[in-house]
Design a protein around this motif. Structure first.
Motif, PDB file in Angstrom:
ATOM      1  N   LEU A  50      70.586  69.681  54.611  1.00 38.41           N
ATOM      2  CA  LEU A  50      70.925  70.003  53.223  1.00 38.41           C
ATOM      3  C   LEU A  50      72.259  70.728  53.179  1.00 38.41           C
ATOM      4  CD1 LEU A  50      69.919  69.965  50.274  1.00 38.41           C
ATOM      5  CD2 LEU A  50      68.911  72.211  50.714  1.00 38.41           C
ATOM      6  N   ASP A  52      75.208  71.866  50.333  1.00 41.19           N
ATOM      7  CA  ASP A  52      75.604  71.991  48.924  1.00 41.19           C
ATOM      8  C   ASP A  52      74.683  71.202  47.991  1.00 41.19           C
ATOM      9  OD1 ASP A  52      77.782  73.615  49.631  1.00 41.19           O
ATOM     10  OD2 ASP A  52      79.081  71.874  49.943  1.00 41.19           O
ATOM     11  N   GLY A  53      73.381  71.294  48.239  1.00 42.42           N
ATOM     12  CA  GLY A  53      72.407  70.656  47.368  1.00 42.42           C
ATOM     13  C   GLY A  53      72.192  69.173  47.626  1.00 42.42           C
ATOM     14  N   THR A  54      72.877  68.597  48.591  1.00 39.49           N
ATOM     15  CA  THR A  54      72.738  67.176  48.906  1.00 39.49           C
ATOM     16  C   THR A  54      72.042  67.026  50.246  1.00 39.49           C
ATOM     17  OG1 THR A  54      74.751  66.620  47.683  1.00 39.49           O
ATOM     18  CG2 THR A  54      73.984  65.008  49.287  1.00 39.49           C
ATOM     19  N   GLN A  55      71.057  66.132  50.296  1.00 43.82           N
ATOM     20  CA  GLN A  55      70.358  65.866  51.552  1.00 43.82           C
ATOM     21  C   GLN A  55      71.011  64.700  52.276  1.00 43.82           C
ATOM     22  OE1 GLN A  55      66.266  65.289  50.179  1.00 43.82           O
ATOM     23  NE2 GLN A  55      65.705  67.061  51.408  1.00 43.82           N
ATOM     24  N   TYR A  56      71.008  64.820  53.619  1.00 44.11           N
ATOM     25  CA  TYR A  56      71.524  63.765  54.494  1.00 44.11           C
ATOM     26  C   TYR A  56      70.486  63.477  55.559  1.00 44.11           C
ATOM     27  CZ  TYR A  56      76.003  64.889  52.355  1.00 44.11           C
ATOM     28  OH  TYR A  56      77.021  65.109  51.451  1.00 44.11           O
ATOM     29  N   VAL A  87      64.496  57.200  46.384  1.00 42.60           N
ATOM     30  CA  VAL A  87      65.873  57.579  46.680  1.00 42.60           C
ATOM     31  C   VAL A  87      66.706  56.356  47.058  1.00 42.60           C
ATOM     32  CG1 VAL A  87      65.263  59.921  47.430  1.00 42.60           C
ATOM     33  CG2 VAL A  87      65.348  58.068  49.113  1.00 42.60           C
ATOM     34  N   ARG A 140      73.473  59.574  52.991  1.00 42.07           N
ATOM     35  CA  ARG A 140      73.338  60.536  51.898  1.00 42.07           C
ATOM     36  C   ARG A 140      72.148  60.078  51.052  1.00 42.07           C
ATOM     37  NH1 ARG A 140      78.060  60.002  49.733  1.00 42.07           N
ATOM     38  NH2 ARG A 140      77.426  58.533  48.130  1.00 42.07           N
ATOM     39  N   GLU A 142      70.302  60.090  47.493  1.00 42.68           N
ATOM     40  CA  GLU A 142      70.546  60.278  46.065  1.00 42.68           C
ATOM     41  C   GLU A 142      69.314  59.831  45.292  1.00 42.68           C
ATOM     42  OE1 GLU A 142      74.113  58.289  44.851  1.00 42.68           O
ATOM     43  OE2 GLU A 142      75.394  59.609  46.048  1.00 42.68           O
TER      44      GLU A 142
END
Length: 145
Positions: A50, A52-56, A87, A140, A142
């Motif tokens: 995680l 900056d609020g984005t999961q990878y 996602v 990424r 989303e």
């Protein structure tokens, strides 16, 4: 196809079972993607990074089927306990992977050993993870629209 040891297969089954009964642990999620040949859902435990609020999502096992399936489908579901969300999975270009990969050993120190054991990284350092960008597919996550 990835060949997992009996210990790894057992661990994956325990993780999947714990999620099904609503008891997730550690950073683990379940990634389910349609099989590229059969279309049947294929599920594997995974530890997202995680930033900056984005999961990878990053591959720890060479030739992992989930990577080829994610490339083919471009979408799936992520499950944490009983929370399931659809996602989109967007593969990150190799040139952009380094800064994201260097976060993995800090966020998931228990998962680092798999990368070292499988020869994807030379050591447990963030620099080693960044240098592994050519060998570590990264997606990424989303929300699915």
């Amino acid at each position: 196809m990835t060949t997992l040891s009996p210990k790894q297969l057992f661990r994956n089954r325990v993780v999947a079972f714990s999620h099904r009964i609503g008891l997730p642990f550690g950073p683990m999620h379940l990634l389910t993607v349609p099989g590229r040949k059969t279309g049947r859902p294929q599920t594997t435990p995974i530890a997202p990074v995680l930033i900056d609020g984005t999961q990878y999502l990053v591959r720890a096992y060479p030739n992992a089927d989930w990577v080829r399936n994610a490339r083919a489908a471009g979408h799936g579901t992520l499950t944490r306990g009983r929370h399931v969300r659809s996602v989109d999975l967007i593969e990150i270009p190799e040139s952009e992977r380094g800064p994201i990969l260097r976060e993995f050993p800090t966020q998931n120190p228990r998962g680092v050993a798999a990368f070292v054991r499988n020869g994807l990284v030379d050591s447990e350092t963030p620099d080693s993870f960044a240098a592994a960008a050519p060998r570590c597919p990264l997606f990424r996550v989303e929300p699915r629209s």
